[in-house]
Write a protein that holds these residues in place. Structure first.
Motif, PDB file in Angstrom:
ATOM      1  N   UNK A  24      11.548 -22.549 -47.951  1.00 32.82           N
ATOM      2  CA  UNK A  24      11.078 -21.227 -48.374  1.00 32.82           C
ATOM      3  C   UNK A  24      12.256 -20.324 -48.747  1.00 32.82           C
ATOM      4  N   UNK A  25      13.336 -20.431 -48.007  1.00 27.40           N
ATOM      5  CA  UNK A  25      14.532 -19.632 -48.299  1.00 27.40           C
ATOM      6  C   UNK A  25      15.135 -20.022 -49.643  1.00 27.40           C
ATOM      7  N   UNK A  26      15.114 -21.318 -49.950  1.00 31.20           N
ATOM      8  CA  UNK A  26      15.617 -21.787 -51.253  1.00 31.20           C
ATOM      9  C   UNK A  26      14.800 -21.146 -52.369  1.00 31.20           C
ATOM     10  N   UNK A  27      13.482 -21.152 -52.232  1.00 31.85           N
ATOM     11  CA  UNK A  27      12.614 -20.525 -53.237  1.00 31.85           C
ATOM     12  C   UNK A  27      12.879 -19.016 -53.312  1.00 31.85           C
ATOM     13  N   UNK A  28      13.083 -18.401 -52.148  1.00 33.77           N
ATOM     14  CA  UNK A  28      13.349 -16.960 -52.085  1.00 33.77           C
ATOM     15  C   UNK A  28      14.628 -16.611 -52.854  1.00 33.77           C
ATOM     16  N   UNK A  29      15.688 -17.383 -52.627  1.00 35.24           N
ATOM     17  CA  UNK A  29      16.943 -17.150 -53.342  1.00 35.24           C
ATOM     18  C   UNK A  29      16.738 -17.298 -54.846  1.00 35.24           C
ATOM     19  N   UNK A  37      23.659 -18.597 -47.381  1.00 37.74           N
ATOM     20  CA  UNK A  37      24.152 -18.703 -48.751  1.00 37.74           C
ATOM     21  C   UNK A  37      23.810 -20.073 -49.323  1.00 37.74           C
ATOM     22  N   UNK A  38      23.943 -20.166 -50.624  1.00 36.85           N
ATOM     23  CA  UNK A  38      23.741 -21.457 -51.283  1.00 36.85           C
ATOM     24  C   UNK A  38      24.670 -22.501 -50.679  1.00 36.85           C
ATOM     25  N   UNK A  53      29.763 -12.833 -50.597  1.00 38.90           N
ATOM     26  CA  UNK A  53      28.816 -11.756 -50.304  1.00 38.90           C
ATOM     27  C   UNK A  53      29.208 -11.101 -48.989  1.00 38.90           C
ATOM     28  N   UNK A  54      29.173  -9.779 -48.968  1.00 36.09           N
ATOM     29  CA  UNK A  54      29.624  -9.041 -47.797  1.00 36.09           C
ATOM     30  C   UNK A  54      28.632  -7.929 -47.476  1.00 36.09           C
ATOM     31  N   UNK A  55      27.912  -8.066 -46.347  1.00 33.94           N
ATOM     32  CA  UNK A  55      27.007  -6.986 -45.936  1.00 33.94           C
ATOM     33  C   UNK A  55      27.805  -5.735 -45.566  1.00 33.94           C
ATOM     34  N   UNK A  56      27.208  -4.590 -45.829  1.00 33.42           N
ATOM     35  CA  UNK A  56      27.826  -3.303 -45.512  1.00 33.42           C
ATOM     36  C   UNK A  56      27.016  -2.672 -44.387  1.00 33.42           C
ATOM     37  N   UNK A  66      22.852 -15.358 -51.912  1.00 37.87           N
ATOM     38  CA  UNK A  66      22.883 -15.256 -50.455  1.00 37.87           C
ATOM     39  C   UNK A  66      21.892 -14.187 -50.023  1.00 37.87           C
ATOM     40  N   UNK A  67      21.424 -14.334 -48.791  1.00 33.51           N
ATOM     41  CA  UNK A  67      20.495 -13.352 -48.246  1.00 33.51           C
ATOM     42  C   UNK A  67      20.883 -13.067 -46.794  1.00 33.51           C
ATOM     43  N   UNK A  68      20.800 -11.798 -46.427  1.00 35.50           N
ATOM     44  CA  UNK A  68      21.097 -11.399 -45.053  1.00 35.50           C
ATOM     45  C   UNK A  68      19.894 -11.739 -44.190  1.00 35.50           C
ATOM     46  N   UNK A  69      20.172 -12.344 -43.045  1.00 34.35           N
ATOM     47  CA  UNK A  69      19.138 -12.717 -42.080  1.00 34.35           C
ATOM     48  C   UNK A  69      19.153 -11.654 -40.986  1.00 34.35           C
TER      49      UNK A  69
END
Length: 142
Positions: free
Chosen positions: A25-30, A52-53, A103-106, A37-40
């Motif tokens: 599901x995360x692969x489809x989401x990306x 991340x990929x 990717x760097x979350x702030x 990349x997505x923050x969890x």
């Protein structure tokens, strides 16, 4: 230029996912969101990790197709480097280069307020260099 300036121009919207989401599901989401990349986030919106990929590729390389049925908390990067709005472009470039991530979350006051990518940082750095060059040309011409 600071991270605050980047976020002010780019926006502060961040898509997040739950650690229990399945990897497939995360692969489809990306793919659907056209992001790398997505923050969890866990309870209270606190950063639990980043997926991340690269994390997905490593999981498939080590576990095969079975990795796609695992929850993302099994494969995500749980030790996440973050930055604040006061970080400069140069500081962020150094963090990304040393950590070998894109990717760097702030964060501000322990809360996720944005995310920046290496593309955002490079674009702003090029703008800075071009502006400096123009200022030098104008100074020399005067």
């Amino acid at each position: 230029m600071t991270v605050k300036h980047i976020l002010d121009e780019k926006g502060r919207e961040v898509v997040t996912v739950s650690p229990s989401m399945g990897t497939a599901d995360a692969v489809r989401f990306l793919a659907d969101n056209k992001i790398g990349a997505v923050v969890v986030t866990g309870a209270g919106g606190k950063i639990a990790g980043i997926l991340s990929e690269r994390d997905i590729v490593r999981a498939i390389a080590s576990r095969g197709a079975d990795a796609l049925s695992a929850p993302i908390y099994d494969i995500m990067t749980s030790k996440v480097t973050t930055c604040g709005e006061s970080h400069t472009v140069n500081q962020v470039m150094e963090l990304m280069t040393k950590g070998r991530f894109r990717h760097l979350p702030v964060e501000a006051d322990g809360k996720l307020i944005g995310i920046i990518s290496i593309g955002d940082v490079v674009r702003r750095r090029i703008e800075d260099v071009e502006r400096e060059a123009e200022e030098i040309k104008a100074y020399i011409a005067s």
